[in-house]
Enzyme design. Structure first.
Site, PDB file in Angstrom:
ATOM      1  N   ASP A 257      -2.919  -5.090  -2.305  1.00  0.00           N
ATOM      2  CA  ASP A 257      -2.820  -3.701  -2.729  1.00  0.00           C
ATOM      3  C   ASP A 257      -3.880  -3.525  -3.815  1.00  0.00           C
ATOM      4  O   ASP A 257      -4.451  -4.504  -4.308  1.00  0.00           O
ATOM      5  CB  ASP A 257      -1.411  -3.363  -3.235  1.00  0.00           C
TER       6      ASP A 257
HETATM    7  C1  BGC Z   1      -0.824   1.931  -3.087  1.00  0.00           C
HETATM    8  C2  BGC Z   1      -1.145   1.619  -1.637  1.00  0.00           C
HETATM    9  C3  BGC Z   1      -2.382   2.369  -1.233  1.00  0.00           C
HETATM   10  C4  BGC Z   1      -3.517   1.945  -2.171  1.00  0.00           C
HETATM   11  C5  BGC Z   1      -4.832   2.620  -1.850  1.00  0.00           C
HETATM   12  C6  BGC Z   1      -2.008   1.691  -3.994  1.00  0.00           C
HETATM   13  O1  BGC Z   1      -1.768   2.189  -5.262  1.00  0.00           O
HETATM   14  O2  BGC Z   1       0.275   1.159  -3.499  1.00  0.00           O
HETATM   15  O3  BGC Z   1      -0.069   1.968  -0.813  1.00  0.00           O
HETATM   16  O4  BGC Z   1      -2.688   2.113   0.094  1.00  0.00           O
HETATM   17  O5  BGC Z   1      -3.157   2.310  -3.490  1.00  0.00           O
HETATM   18  O6  BGC Z   1      -4.810   3.949  -2.152  1.00  0.00           O
END
Ligand code: BGC
Length: 717
Positions: A257
């Site tokens: 993530d």
């Molecule tokens: C989120 C993810 C997301 C990523 C990219 C993160 O903060 O937890 O679900 O895909 O950001 O935007």
């Protein structure tokens, strides 16, 4: 067969699994050919982000950047290479209903259609990976991201997720199932360490991910921010190396993530393939200082980490690229925000709306007879698509409930709107707004209050002004903005009050639930949501959605809060409720929820009869009859549960093991068959670290909800 590896203090088990991901010799030879030509520096460039949503490519070999995009229910607005939105006006996409609303359809075919829309639009916009589906378990009603997820039940998740992934990937784009795993709260998500039993892991938290990999063939996975048993999830040796890549034979890539990697060596050895993120460290590090960038290069050069470790990651990245025609091939163009796509969004909303209550059959409303309607509540005019955090979508258009109702009723019915409450964090009941709403309700035949939770609107302060949003949890289960007071007053003024609830899950409605005539749960129903809501209210659409979670009366009734820990201390959260998540708790511990898992009403009636159970080899065949005995065409989600009548361990009162959505005309009936494999009767035994089928008596239960069982039959296994 069970292999037990003893590593230090931990006993790891490789649990026998049915099926693994496969590789294709042609693809493999392409990969090896490319790998041979890459320098170490080029390989390192490929395993970390080089802009907010891309990772590095190698131009001289025709290896492009890997371009990712959120998210689960629509292709996200363009960011360019940082976090600033482009705002060029060319990124309006189809805003699909959120994951929870899709799941409420209980219709896996719609999962496929939904995924196809996403895949097609991602392709059109030049994306390679769509960052969805999100499938974390709905452990507590407070999780700010429940709206993006699917259910509290692992079987339902497993069935719904496969269609979604195949839909995306059949378009030649990769799906990214997230967040692996136990990212079940947003509070302290960056570092909280989740502790749970092996049984809870195997029975509740892993099956959805396993189905996504083994049955759905997901090309990519996103590791969760949090830790599990002391190690960060993205490079948790047990989760990633042993289970994901070992037991399930995952051949694709696991990315972090955004900003979820915190050290180089652990990440490299723990199985992370790609480090994504932007704001890593304070002040933010440039991309070439990411953990899996220059520090990784140095480690390989010094011999601390073998180059073969990097090769494995690069192979996985190349495999995803070759499989999705990113290298040496052309993609078909995809399509963008089309009428066809909007139709899919509408269909999902129609089937995902849940009729929770309908006293005296006040619904459906009759267009010919209702002359005046009061529409009350700020959610009736609110746009939701750009809210929620990373899942924001810039919709081509968004039909609000008020617009949907106006379009639906025509000129014979007058509609008056009154705002009722103000959407702002900490806003309380507003006497003036309530007085106006009461006046409006009094002067109408029917009052429709549109309320519930909200998404954040302003992305920069999303955690501050939103309840269903990434980065924060709800403070409690109480309806915000003084809605209890408003709804109670409106009901007093007009007994024909219908309440339409937006939101990613349950809220405490005990103050007025008994007095409301009808209640609908609509989740966040996408760009056609307002039309779908109106058509359900007026009976053009017969509701067929069912709850994918148990709706507690109050927060203290929820197992994570009653038996478990939430949100834990600053370091750990122990899932002490164990496998007793959702209805597994409510049914076993005899706690009455407000609305049960699987609950959802229709404008017609269904009769169940003639259950037959037979064993054929290792399979159990269950068949029964469902009849539409009412006057409207409709669909029933018939649910098959299994109960172990006597077991060596405490088992849930019942567990969902089959379901089907059956569409029937008035008077029509259908024989439904469920084929249950022996796995449906097993539990995970922590002593042998394996799935066990304990011989003895079981019961098969068939019904319309977990608290509405219509047919039962015992069997001996
Ligand atoms: C989120 C993810 C997301 C990523 C990219 C993160 O903060 O937890 O679900 O895909 O950001 O935007």
């Amino acid at each position: 067969m069970l292999t037990v590896l003893v590593t230090g203090l931990f006993v790891f088990a490789i649990v026998k699994t049915n099926g693994q991901q496969k590789t294709d010799p042609l693809v493999e030879s392409k990969i090896e050919n490319l790998l041979k030509q890459l320098t170490l520096e080029e390989k390192i460039r490929m395993i970390h982000g080089n802009s907010s949503f891309t990772s590095g490519g190698v131009e001289r070999l025709g290896i492009p950047e890997l371009t990712t995009s959120d998210g689960p229910h629509g292709v996200r607005p363009e960011h360019g290479r940082d976090w600033t939105l482009d705002n060029k006006g060319n990124d309006s996409s189809t805003y699909l209903p959120v994951g929870l609303t899709l799941a409420s359809t209980w219709n896996p075919e719609l999962g496929y259609a939904f995924g196809s829309v996403l895949g097609s639009e991602a392709k059109y916009r030049g994306k390679d990976v769509i960052l969805g589906p999100g499938i974390n378990i709905l452990r507590t009603p407070l999780n700010g991201r429940n709206f993006e997820y699917v259910s509290e039940d692992p079987y339902l998740i497993s069935k719904m997720v496969v269609g979604y992934i195949k839909g995306v990937q059949d378009q030649g784009i990769s799906a990214c199932v997230k967040h692996f795993m136990a990212n079940n709260q947003e509070i302290r998500r960056d570092g909280i360490n989740v502790e749970m039993s092996e049984r809870a892991l195997r029975e509740i938290y892993l099956p959805g991910f396993k189905a996504a990999i083994v049955d759905g063939g997901a090309n990519t996975v996103m590791g969760a921010y949090n830790k599990f048993r002391g190690e960060y999830c993205t490079y948790n040796d047990y989760l990633v190396n042993k289970i994901l890549k070992g037991e399930w034979g995952f051949k694709g890539l696991i990315m972090s993530d955004w900003g979820a990697i915190h050290s180089t060596k652990e990440a490299l050895l723990g199985g992370a393939d790609l480090e994504m993120g932007t704001d890593i460290g304070v002040p933010p590090k440039p991309f070439d200082e990411f953990y899996m960038s220059t520090p990784a290069l140095k480690m390989v050069k010094s011999g601390e980490v073998a180059e073969s470790v990097i090769d494995d990651k690069v192979r996985r990245i190349l495999r995803v690229m070759v499989k999705t025609n990113m290298i040496g091939a052309k993609r078909s163009p995809g399509a963008y925000a089309t009428a066809e796509h909007a139709k899919v969004a509408k269909k999902v909303a129609e089937e995902g709306i849940i009729l929770l209550k309908n006293k005296g059959n006040i619904l459906p409303l009759q267009k010919s007879s209702v002359k005046s309607i009061a529409v009350i509540g700020a959610n009736a005019t609110r746009d939701n698509a750009m809210g929620g955090g990373s899942s924001q979508v810039r919709p081509k258009y968004e039909i609000t409930p008020l617009e949907g109702l106006q379009a639906c009723v025509g000129n014979n019915t007058s509609i008056r709107f009154s705002q009722g409450y103000t959407i702002a964090r900490d806003a309380k009941a507003d006497a003036k707004l309530i007085a106006d709403a009461v006046e409006t309700a009094k002067n109408a035949e029917v009052a429709i209050v549109v309320g519930g939770w909200t998404h954040g609107f302003d992305y920069s302060v999303w955690a501050d002004n939103a309840y269903d949003a990434e980065g924060g949890d709800k403070p409690d289960m109480n309806m915000p903005f003084g809605q209890d007071e408003l709804i109670s007053q409106v009901i007093k003024a007009n007994p024909n009050t219908i309440v339409v609830l937006f939101g990613g899950g349950a809220m405490n409605i005990t103050k007025w639930e008994g007095k409301a005539k009808a209640i609908l749960q609509v989740g966040y129903p996408g760009l056609e949501g307002g039309n779908a809501i109106a058509e359900v209210l007026f009976g053009d659409i017969n509701p067929s959605g069912k709850l994918t979670f148990s709706w507690p009366k109050k927060l203290e009734d929820s197992p994570a809060h009653k038996l478990g820990e939430y949100p834990g201390d600053s370091i750990n959260v122990h899932y002490k409720e164990d496998i007793f998540v959702g209805y597994r708790y409510f049914d076993t511990y005899k706690v009455k929820p407000q609305f049960a898992f699987g609950h959802g009403l229709s404008y017609t009636k269904f009769e169940y009869s003639d259950i037959q159970v037979s064993t054929v080899g290792k399979e159990v065949k269950v068949s029964f009859n469902v009849k539409n005995s009412g006057k409207a065409a409709g669909a029933e989600v018939v649910q098959g549960y299994v109960k172990d009548l006597k077991a060596a361990v405490k088992r849930p009162e019942k567990e969902l093991k089959a379901f089907e959505k059956v569409f029937l005309k008035p008077g029509e009936s259908k024989q439904v068959s469920f084929q249950l494999s022996e796995d449906a009767f097993k539990y995970f035994d922590e002593k042998s670290m394996n799935w066990v089928l304990e011989p003895g008596q079981f019961e098969v239960l068939v019904g319309a909800a977990s608290d509405n069982i219509k047919l039962k039959k015992k069997l001996q296994l």
